[in-house]
Design an enzyme around this catalytic site. Structure first.
Site, PDB file in Angstrom:
ATOM      1  N   LYS A 122       0.816  -1.225   0.000  1.00 17.87           N
ATOM      2  CA  LYS A 122       0.000   0.000   0.000  1.00 17.87           C
ATOM      3  C   LYS A 122       0.847   1.271   0.000  1.00 17.87           C
ATOM      4  O   LYS A 122       0.481   2.249  -0.650  1.00 17.87           O
ATOM      5  CB  LYS A 122      -1.009  -0.001   1.145  1.00 17.87           C
ATOM      6  CG  LYS A 122      -0.421  -0.157   2.536  1.00 17.87           C
ATOM      7  CD  LYS A 122      -1.528  -0.287   3.570  1.00 17.87           C
ATOM      8  CE  LYS A 122      -0.988  -0.311   4.986  1.00 17.87           C
ATOM      9  NZ  LYS A 122      -0.138  -1.484   5.290  1.00 17.87           N
TER      10      LYS A 122
ATOM     11  N   ARG B 196      -6.463   1.497  11.779  1.00 14.08           N
ATOM     12  CA  ARG B 196      -6.148   0.094  12.109  1.00 14.08           C
ATOM     13  C   ARG B 196      -7.148  -0.490  13.086  1.00 14.08           C
ATOM     14  O   ARG B 196      -7.252  -1.701  13.230  1.00 14.08           O
ATOM     15  CB  ARG B 196      -4.751   0.006  12.700  1.00 14.08           C
ATOM     16  CG  ARG B 196      -3.743   0.574  11.728  1.00 14.08           C
ATOM     17  CD  ARG B 196      -2.325   0.354  12.126  1.00 14.08           C
ATOM     18  NE  ARG B 196      -1.503   1.154  11.231  1.00 14.08           N
ATOM     19  CZ  ARG B 196      -0.260   0.882  10.905  1.00 14.08           C
ATOM     20  NH1 ARG B 196       0.335  -0.166  11.409  1.00 14.08           N
ATOM     21  NH2 ARG B 196       0.402   1.657  10.088  1.00 14.08           N
TER      22      ARG B 196
ATOM     23  N   ARG C 196      12.101  -7.238   3.397  1.00 15.18           N
ATOM     24  CA  ARG C 196      12.026  -5.781   3.254  1.00 15.18           C
ATOM     25  C   ARG C 196      13.191  -5.066   3.960  1.00 15.18           C
ATOM     26  O   ARG C 196      13.452  -5.334   5.134  1.00 15.18           O
ATOM     27  CB  ARG C 196      10.695  -5.348   3.872  1.00 15.18           C
ATOM     28  CG  ARG C 196      10.223  -4.004   3.485  1.00 15.18           C
ATOM     29  CD  ARG C 196       8.730  -3.914   3.587  1.00 15.18           C
ATOM     30  NE  ARG C 196       8.260  -3.731   4.954  1.00 15.18           N
ATOM     31  CZ  ARG C 196       7.027  -3.354   5.242  1.00 15.18           C
ATOM     32  NH1 ARG C 196       6.164  -3.119   4.296  1.00 15.18           N
ATOM     33  NH2 ARG C 196       6.650  -3.229   6.494  1.00 15.18           N
TER      34      ARG C 196
ATOM     35  N   ARG D 159      13.764  -2.868   9.524  1.00 17.63           N
ATOM     36  CA  ARG D 159      13.037  -2.306  10.662  1.00 17.63           C
ATOM     37  C   ARG D 159      12.862  -3.354  11.747  1.00 17.63           C
ATOM     38  O   ARG D 159      12.606  -4.512  11.454  1.00 17.63           O
ATOM     39  CB  ARG D 159      11.669  -1.811  10.191  1.00 17.63           C
ATOM     40  CG  ARG D 159      11.709  -0.372   9.739  1.00 17.63           C
ATOM     41  CD  ARG D 159      10.443   0.034   9.070  1.00 17.63           C
ATOM     42  NE  ARG D 159       9.256  -0.468   9.747  1.00 17.63           N
ATOM     43  CZ  ARG D 159       8.028  -0.327   9.275  1.00 17.63           C
ATOM     44  NH1 ARG D 159       7.830   0.285   8.146  1.00 17.63           N
ATOM     45  NH2 ARG D 159       6.996  -0.813   9.929  1.00 17.63           N
TER      46      ARG D 159
ATOM     47  N   ARG E  75       1.770  -8.580  14.506  1.00 15.57           N
ATOM     48  CA  ARG E  75       1.104  -7.473  13.811  1.00 15.57           C
ATOM     49  C   ARG E  75      -0.020  -7.997  12.929  1.00 15.57           C
ATOM     50  O   ARG E  75      -1.105  -7.438  12.877  1.00 15.57           O
ATOM     51  CB  ARG E  75       2.096  -6.713  12.922  1.00 15.57           C
ATOM     52  CG  ARG E  75       3.039  -5.831  13.677  1.00 15.57           C
ATOM     53  CD  ARG E  75       4.211  -5.447  12.810  1.00 15.57           C
ATOM     54  NE  ARG E  75       3.907  -4.406  11.844  1.00 15.57           N
ATOM     55  CZ  ARG E  75       4.634  -4.163  10.760  1.00 15.57           C
ATOM     56  NH1 ARG E  75       5.685  -4.894  10.485  1.00 15.57           N
ATOM     57  NH2 ARG E  75       4.316  -3.192   9.951  1.00 15.57           N
TER      58      ARG E  75
END
Ligand code: AMP
Length: 217
Positions: A13, A87, A126, A161, A172
């Site tokens: 996104k 969220r 990532r 991260r 998450r």
């Protein structure tokens, strides 16, 4: 036109928001990014939020939205593409209120749909550049760094991260799935929701997004 992009972590996104922003002149607001920038500036509310972020937990609504509302007021004439701003179902109302303060409203919500196993695969590949914030992904040829571990643009050593590490991602994702159903139902009820299959390559999804935005006015 103000848009909200929803979807599990790794659904692309943020990448899609950046692409659409380039085409439309809108500004991307990633709440995660705004929080990280405010932490770096030493904003006291953001420093409280940091504890939650490091544990892979969501920051309480009042902290996120105190920071976001303040941020939006500094740019009254901008059209926004929000990513990660809603969220929990309670944040639907908070985003409306934050927008209303500058005479804006949410015009459309795009949900980037992606299965759990693909989410895990994408996120653990990532990496980002701490200098210019550029994102890379080792699983995707179009955004793999040219030299392993080094930013293509500025040559800085890439980092992962804290909250992209597998254990944190699993937690998450669990929270995301529980909350998404409720959020999507509400935006659907309001007639704002459009679903996008996030599995195809980046360029293909971007084309689809442009079409959807054009078709839905
Ligand atoms: P992201 O960069 O979108 O993955 O966000 C990183 C972290 O920022 C999340 O794991 C949360 O701790 C926090 N965060 C960002 N947006 C929100 C939000 N709307 N509500 C609660 N926490 C948020």
């Amino acid at each position: 036109m103000n848009l909200l992009f929803l979807g599990p972590p790794g659904s692309g996104k943020d990448t899609q928001a950046e692409k659409l922003a380039q085409n439309t002149g809108a500004k991307v607001v990633s709440t995660g990014q705004v929080l990280r920038e405010e932490i770096a500036k030493g904003n006291p509310t953001a420093l409280k939020a940091q504890t939650y972020m490091q544990q892979g937990k969501w920051v309480p609504d009042d902290q996120v939205y105190a920071i976001l509302a303040e941020y939006l007021q500094t740019q009254p004439d901008t059209n926004f593409i929000f990513t990660g701003a809603v969220r929990r179902v309670t944040q639907i109302e908070l985003l409306d209120q934050a927008l209303q303060k500058t005479g804006k409203q949410l015009d459309k919500v795009l949900y980037f749909d992606l299965a759990d196993d693909e989410v895990m695969r994408r996120i653990t590949g990532r990496w980002f550049c701490p200098q210019d914030k550029r994102m890379y992904n080792l699983n995707y040829p179009e955004i793999t760094p040219k030299n392993m571990g080094i930013c293509d643009v500025c040559g800085t050593k890439l980092e992962q991260r804290e909250d992209d590490k597998p254990e944190v991602v699993k937690q998450r994702l669990q929270e995301v799935r529980v909350n998404d159903a409720e959020i999507l139902a509400e935006y659907d009820r309001r007639g704002l929701l459009v679903k996008v299959d996030a599995a195809p390559p980046i360029a293909q999804v971007a084309e689809k997004v442009l079409l959807l935005i054009a078709n839905h006015g």
